[in-house]
Design a protein around this motif. Structure first.
Motif, PDB file in Angstrom:
ATOM      1  N   GLU A 215     -43.415 -41.160   1.828  1.00 57.62           N
ATOM      2  CA  GLU A 215     -42.721 -40.376   2.631  1.00 57.62           C
ATOM      3  C   GLU A 215     -41.619 -39.150   1.608  1.00 57.62           C
ATOM      4  O   GLU A 215     -41.551 -38.254   2.026  1.00 57.62           O
ATOM      5  CB  GLU A 215     -41.525 -41.210   3.303  1.00 57.62           C
ATOM      6  CG  GLU A 215     -40.755 -40.392   4.401  1.00 57.62           C
ATOM      7  CD  GLU A 215     -40.102 -41.359   5.193  1.00 57.62           C
ATOM      8  OE1 GLU A 215     -39.065 -40.879   6.024  1.00 57.62           O
ATOM      9  OE2 GLU A 215     -40.127 -42.672   5.079  1.00 57.62           O
ATOM     10  N   THR A 216     -41.216 -39.945   0.486  1.00 56.25           N
ATOM     11  CA  THR A 216     -40.380 -39.085  -0.215  1.00 56.25           C
ATOM     12  C   THR A 216     -41.229 -38.006  -0.892  1.00 56.25           C
ATOM     13  O   THR A 216     -40.804 -36.621  -1.157  1.00 56.25           O
ATOM     14  CB  THR A 216     -39.680 -39.788  -1.314  1.00 56.25           C
ATOM     15  OG1 THR A 216     -38.841 -40.904  -0.647  1.00 56.25           O
ATOM     16  CG2 THR A 216     -38.918 -39.205  -2.314  1.00 56.25           C
ATOM     17  N   TYR A 217     -42.395 -38.301  -1.426  1.00 56.17           N
ATOM     18  CA  TYR A 217     -43.114 -36.879  -1.875  1.00 56.17           C
ATOM     19  C   TYR A 217     -43.572 -36.050  -0.717  1.00 56.17           C
ATOM     20  O   TYR A 217     -43.504 -34.802  -0.988  1.00 56.17           O
ATOM     21  CB  TYR A 217     -44.570 -37.699  -1.982  1.00 56.17           C
ATOM     22  CG  TYR A 217     -45.591 -36.814  -2.943  1.00 56.17           C
ATOM     23  CD1 TYR A 217     -45.557 -36.821  -4.324  1.00 56.17           C
ATOM     24  CD2 TYR A 217     -46.495 -35.982  -2.358  1.00 56.17           C
ATOM     25  CE1 TYR A 217     -46.497 -35.735  -5.139  1.00 56.17           C
ATOM     26  CE2 TYR A 217     -47.451 -35.136  -3.030  1.00 56.17           C
ATOM     27  CZ  TYR A 217     -47.231 -35.150  -4.504  1.00 56.17           C
ATOM     28  OH  TYR A 217     -48.106 -34.197  -4.910  1.00 56.17           O
ATOM     29  N   ASN A 218     -43.685 -36.379   0.428  1.00 53.85           N
ATOM     30  CA  ASN A 218     -44.028 -35.415   1.357  1.00 53.85           C
ATOM     31  C   ASN A 218     -42.811 -34.551   1.569  1.00 53.85           C
ATOM     32  O   ASN A 218     -42.875 -33.377   1.835  1.00 53.85           O
ATOM     33  CB  ASN A 218     -44.214 -36.240   2.526  1.00 53.85           C
ATOM     34  CG  ASN A 218     -45.654 -36.727   2.640  1.00 53.85           C
ATOM     35  OD1 ASN A 218     -46.784 -36.428   1.849  1.00 53.85           O
ATOM     36  ND2 ASN A 218     -46.082 -37.718   3.382  1.00 53.85           N
ATOM     37  N   ILE A 219     -41.540 -35.171   1.575  1.00 55.91           N
ATOM     38  CA  ILE A 219     -40.350 -34.379   1.705  1.00 55.91           C
ATOM     39  C   ILE A 219     -39.941 -33.573   0.510  1.00 55.91           C
ATOM     40  O   ILE A 219     -39.836 -32.363   0.715  1.00 55.91           O
ATOM     41  CB  ILE A 219     -39.057 -35.435   1.948  1.00 55.91           C
ATOM     42  CG1 ILE A 219     -39.257 -36.197   3.235  1.00 55.91           C
ATOM     43  CG2 ILE A 219     -37.697 -34.712   1.727  1.00 55.91           C
ATOM     44  CD1 ILE A 219     -38.277 -37.178   3.272  1.00 55.91           C
ATOM     45  N   ASP A 220     -40.340 -34.212  -0.689  1.00 64.85           N
ATOM     46  CA  ASP A 220     -40.053 -33.034  -1.691  1.00 64.85           C
ATOM     47  C   ASP A 220     -41.114 -32.257  -1.916  1.00 64.85           C
ATOM     48  O   ASP A 220     -40.886 -30.958  -2.374  1.00 64.85           O
ATOM     49  CB  ASP A 220     -40.009 -33.888  -3.216  1.00 64.85           C
ATOM     50  CG  ASP A 220     -38.607 -34.782  -3.347  1.00 64.85           C
ATOM     51  OD1 ASP A 220     -37.684 -34.506  -2.387  1.00 64.85           O
ATOM     52  OD2 ASP A 220     -38.500 -35.632  -4.211  1.00 64.85           O
ATOM     53  N   ASP A 221     -42.365 -32.355  -1.640  1.00 62.44           N
ATOM     54  CA  ASP A 221     -43.504 -31.344  -1.592  1.00 62.44           C
ATOM     55  C   ASP A 221     -43.138 -30.410  -0.495  1.00 62.44           C
ATOM     56  O   ASP A 221     -43.178 -29.232  -0.697  1.00 62.44           O
ATOM     57  CB  ASP A 221     -44.715 -32.019  -1.231  1.00 62.44           C
ATOM     58  CG  ASP A 221     -45.819 -31.139  -1.144  1.00 62.44           C
ATOM     59  OD1 ASP A 221     -46.019 -30.457  -2.285  1.00 62.44           O
ATOM     60  OD2 ASP A 221     -46.573 -30.795  -0.251  1.00 62.44           O
ATOM     61  N   LYS A 222     -42.537 -30.633   0.750  1.00 60.65           N
ATOM     62  CA  LYS A 222     -41.976 -29.663   1.597  1.00 60.65           C
ATOM     63  C   LYS A 222     -40.892 -28.848   0.995  1.00 60.65           C
ATOM     64  O   LYS A 222     -40.859 -27.661   1.142  1.00 60.65           O
ATOM     65  CB  LYS A 222     -41.435 -30.591   2.709  1.00 60.65           C
ATOM     66  CG  LYS A 222     -41.045 -29.561   3.994  1.00 60.65           C
ATOM     67  CD  LYS A 222     -40.897 -30.298   5.084  1.00 60.65           C
ATOM     68  CE  LYS A 222     -40.293 -29.482   6.353  1.00 60.65           C
ATOM     69  NZ  LYS A 222     -39.779 -30.070   7.811  1.00 60.65           N
ATOM     70  N   CYS A 223     -40.070 -29.457   0.410  1.00 59.05           N
ATOM     71  CA  CYS A 223     -38.750 -28.825  -0.323  1.00 59.05           C
ATOM     72  C   CYS A 223     -39.223 -27.834  -1.421  1.00 59.05           C
ATOM     73  O   CYS A 223     -38.821 -26.655  -1.500  1.00 59.05           O
ATOM     74  CB  CYS A 223     -37.764 -29.703  -0.751  1.00 59.05           C
ATOM     75  SG  CYS A 223     -36.873 -30.753   0.128  1.00 59.05           S
ATOM     76  N   VAL A 224     -40.278 -28.225  -2.304  1.00 57.89           N
ATOM     77  CA  VAL A 224     -40.972 -27.346  -3.000  1.00 57.89           C
ATOM     78  C   VAL A 224     -41.628 -26.053  -2.399  1.00 57.89           C
ATOM     79  O   VAL A 224     -41.224 -24.971  -3.116  1.00 57.89           O
ATOM     80  CB  VAL A 224     -41.926 -28.003  -3.938  1.00 57.89           C
ATOM     81  CG1 VAL A 224     -42.710 -27.070  -4.837  1.00 57.89           C
ATOM     82  CG2 VAL A 224     -41.523 -29.143  -4.893  1.00 57.89           C
ATOM     83  N   GLY A 225     -42.137 -26.116  -1.240  1.00 58.67           N
ATOM     84  CA  GLY A 225     -42.446 -25.007  -0.562  1.00 58.67           C
ATOM     85  C   GLY A 225     -41.555 -24.202   0.107  1.00 58.67           C
ATOM     86  O   GLY A 225     -41.888 -22.964   0.344  1.00 58.67           O
ATOM     87  N   TYR A 226     -40.121 -24.583   0.127  1.00 60.26           N
ATOM     88  CA  TYR A 226     -39.145 -23.563   0.507  1.00 60.26           C
ATOM     89  C   TYR A 226     -38.956 -22.435  -0.282  1.00 60.26           C
ATOM     90  O   TYR A 226     -39.092 -22.529  -1.469  1.00 60.26           O
ATOM     91  CB  TYR A 226     -37.993 -24.529   1.021  1.00 60.26           C
ATOM     92  CG  TYR A 226     -37.997 -25.381   2.092  1.00 60.26           C
ATOM     93  CD1 TYR A 226     -38.561 -24.935   3.319  1.00 60.26           C
ATOM     94  CD2 TYR A 226     -37.416 -26.643   2.125  1.00 60.26           C
ATOM     95  CE1 TYR A 226     -38.482 -25.702   4.363  1.00 60.26           C
ATOM     96  CE2 TYR A 226     -37.089 -27.512   3.250  1.00 60.26           C
ATOM     97  CZ  TYR A 226     -38.064 -27.158   4.336  1.00 60.26           C
ATOM     98  OH  TYR A 226     -37.961 -27.889   5.351  1.00 60.26           O
ATOM     99  N   CYS A 227     -38.617 -21.288   0.399  1.00 56.05           N
ATOM    100  CA  CYS A 227     -38.238 -20.060  -0.305  1.00 56.05           C
ATOM    101  C   CYS A 227     -37.271 -19.293   0.573  1.00 56.05           C
ATOM    102  O   CYS A 227     -37.172 -19.544   1.709  1.00 56.05           O
ATOM    103  CB  CYS A 227     -39.561 -19.430  -0.983  1.00 56.05           C
ATOM    104  SG  CYS A 227     -40.505 -18.666   0.640  1.00 56.05           S
ATOM    105  N   THR A 228     -36.880 -17.924   0.057  1.00 58.73           N
ATOM    106  CA  THR A 228     -35.981 -17.422   0.849  1.00 58.73           C
ATOM    107  C   THR A 228     -36.630 -16.787   2.099  1.00 58.73           C
ATOM    108  O   THR A 228     -35.965 -16.304   2.974  1.00 58.73           O
ATOM    109  CB  THR A 228     -35.342 -16.231  -0.053  1.00 58.73           C
ATOM    110  OG1 THR A 228     -36.497 -15.370  -0.424  1.00 58.73           O
ATOM    111  CG2 THR A 228     -34.655 -16.652  -1.098  1.00 58.73           C
ATOM    112  N   ASP A 229     -37.881 -16.837   2.155  1.00 58.66           N
ATOM    113  CA  ASP A 229     -38.630 -16.095   3.289  1.00 58.66           C
ATOM    114  C   ASP A 229     -39.012 -17.032   4.191  1.00 58.66           C
ATOM    115  O   ASP A 229     -39.711 -16.729   5.306  1.00 58.66           O
ATOM    116  CB  ASP A 229     -40.037 -15.191   2.546  1.00 58.66           C
ATOM    117  CG  ASP A 229     -39.736 -14.184   1.826  1.00 58.66           C
ATOM    118  OD1 ASP A 229     -38.766 -13.443   2.000  1.00 58.66           O
ATOM    119  OD2 ASP A 229     -40.560 -13.911   0.901  1.00 58.66           O
TER     120      ASP A 229
END
Length: 443
Positions: A215-229
């Protein structure tokens, strides 16, 4: 005070300018009448130097305001550029740390998953060993019932053969051995069940940790994908804090390390227990096999002894029967001899009786008289001896008959003992399992 209608262009002074605009200096009221007439026009005006200073001050303020605005624009531009670069660097560094964190999470997730699979496989192997123990325990019921049946059957031996022989000692030893093996198997089954429970508890702990890591990996992987766009980003001011119950990287890694370490310990204990179970089943099987062989050998030896004893008794019985026949014939002969001697004695007595009737001097102690008296004495002695011998022979015949009855009883006892040991006991021992270790694998 009069103000200019239009702004003047800035004038760069050639000399130092005052720091602030000079105040208006009011002239003293004139004492003459003419002075009274122009007093209102003189009091609100600047002097010429003041006017120049005033203009110079306004120009300076405009100049300094422009410089300050220019510096502000430059600083703002630099700040925007610096802020953009800093934000890019901060976001890149955060993304890099998140990426590193993902690697750490992935490492522990893989380690936990590997440990879960190994612990699950080891638990299945231990469960199979536990099933072997249960089958081995079930397989000991037949040997134990065989031994108890043998002991109960041998209790039906008749008193002359109801002895504590080597067979009974070996049977008692076998019964004690089976009871000890059954107790050991039961204790080992409980130990295996406890170890399986511990394995599953630790596997569940690792699975919970692994699930949290996923679950944490999915959360952090989602966070890595965030950008200003990204369209799903927004303000969360309340999240900018450290939770009081939050772990540290060291405690976080130590938690998974401890779970894996405990899983390794449980796995090692399970492997050692499986090896112990193998040894227990093998040793128990060997002990039972050796004791079974010892009991069978004792039965064989005792049955041979019984056969020999029965054969000797039968031989003695045949001899006793022959002796009885001879003794009966001897008694017949003795009785006939006694009757014969009684006939001779009657003849001698009759002769003596008749000769006692001789008249007068004819009643002489002549040689016939002496001969007849000696004959009577001899016959009397022989008759007494024959009668004593007849009594002895009759007693011997009685003793022989009693011996015959004893021998027949002993032979019957031996036959009963042989039937119990060979037919009942050894015949029932055919159901004895050949190998406890093999029986533990049977379905």
């Amino acid at each position: 005070m009069a103000q200019p209608d239009e702004p003047h262009p800035p004038v760069v002074p050639s000399c130092p300018l005052p720091s602030k605009t000079c105040d208006v200096v009011l002239t003293e009221r004139p004492r003459s009448c003419c002075g009274m007439a122009v007093a209102g026009l003189r009091t609100a005006k600047y002097h010429l130097p003041e006017w120049h200073r005033r203009n110079a001050g306004v120009c300076y303020e405009a100049y300094t305001a422009g410089e300050q605005a220019e510096r502000g624009r430059a600083e703002a531009k630099h700040l925007v550029k610096h802020a953009a670069a800093s934000a890019q660097r901060a976001q890149g560094y955060s993304k890099a740390t998140l990426g590193q964190r993902l690697q750490d999470i992935h490492f522990w997730r893989v380690e936990l998953q590997k440990e879960i699979m190994e612990l699950d496989a080891e638990t299945n192997l231990l469960a199979a060993q536990k099933l072997r123990l249960e089958r081995a325990l079930d397989a000991t019921e037949v040997p134990y019932s065989v031994v108890i049946d043998n002991l109960e059957c041998r209790e039906r031996r008749q008193p002359p053969d109801l002895v504590i022989d080597e067979v009974e000692k070996q049977l008692m030893k076998e019964a004690d051995l089976i009871r000890d093996i059954r107790d050991l198997l039961k204790r080992t089954i409980i130990q295996a069940a406890t170890q399986i429970r511990s394995n599953r508890i630790q596997k569940e702990n690792c699975e919970l940790d692994w699930s949290d890591k996923v679950e944490t990996y999915n959360i952090d992987d989602k966070c890595v994908g965030y950008c200003t766009d990204s369209t799903d980003v927004q303000y969360h001011p309340s999240s900018v804090k450290f939770e009081e119950n939050a772990s540290t990287p060291k405690s976080w890694a130590q938690f998974s390390h401890d779970n894996i370490s405990r899983a390794e310990q449980e796995k090692l204990a399970s492997v050692q227990l499986r090896s112990l179970i193998n040894n227990i089943i093998h040793d128990a099987s060997e002990d039972l096999r050796m004791q079974r062989a010892a009991v069978n050998e004792a039965f064989d030896s005792h049955c041979r002894e019984l056969d020999d004893a029965k054969l000797r008794l039968e031989n003695h019985l045949q001899q006793i029967l022959k002796d009885i026949g001879d003794e009966e014939a001897n008694i017949v002969n003795l009785k006939k001899a006694i009757r014969d001697k009684e006939a001779f004695l009657k003849v001698a007595h009759t002769r003596l009786y008749d000769r006692s009737s001789r008249p007068n001097v004819e009643l002489c102690r002549d040689e016939p008289q002496f001969r007849l008296v000696n004959e009577v004495e001899e016959l009397t002695v022989f008759l007494e001896a024959l009668k004593r011998k007849l009594m002895e022979s009759e007693q011997n015949l009685k003793n022989l008959e009693e011996t015959r009855m004893k021998l027949e009883k002993e032979i019957a006892v031996k036959a009963n003992s042989i039937f119990i040991d060979r037919q009942k006991c050894m015949g029932y021992r055919v159901r004895y399992p050949v190998d406890l270790e093999v029986a533990s694998y049977k379905q």
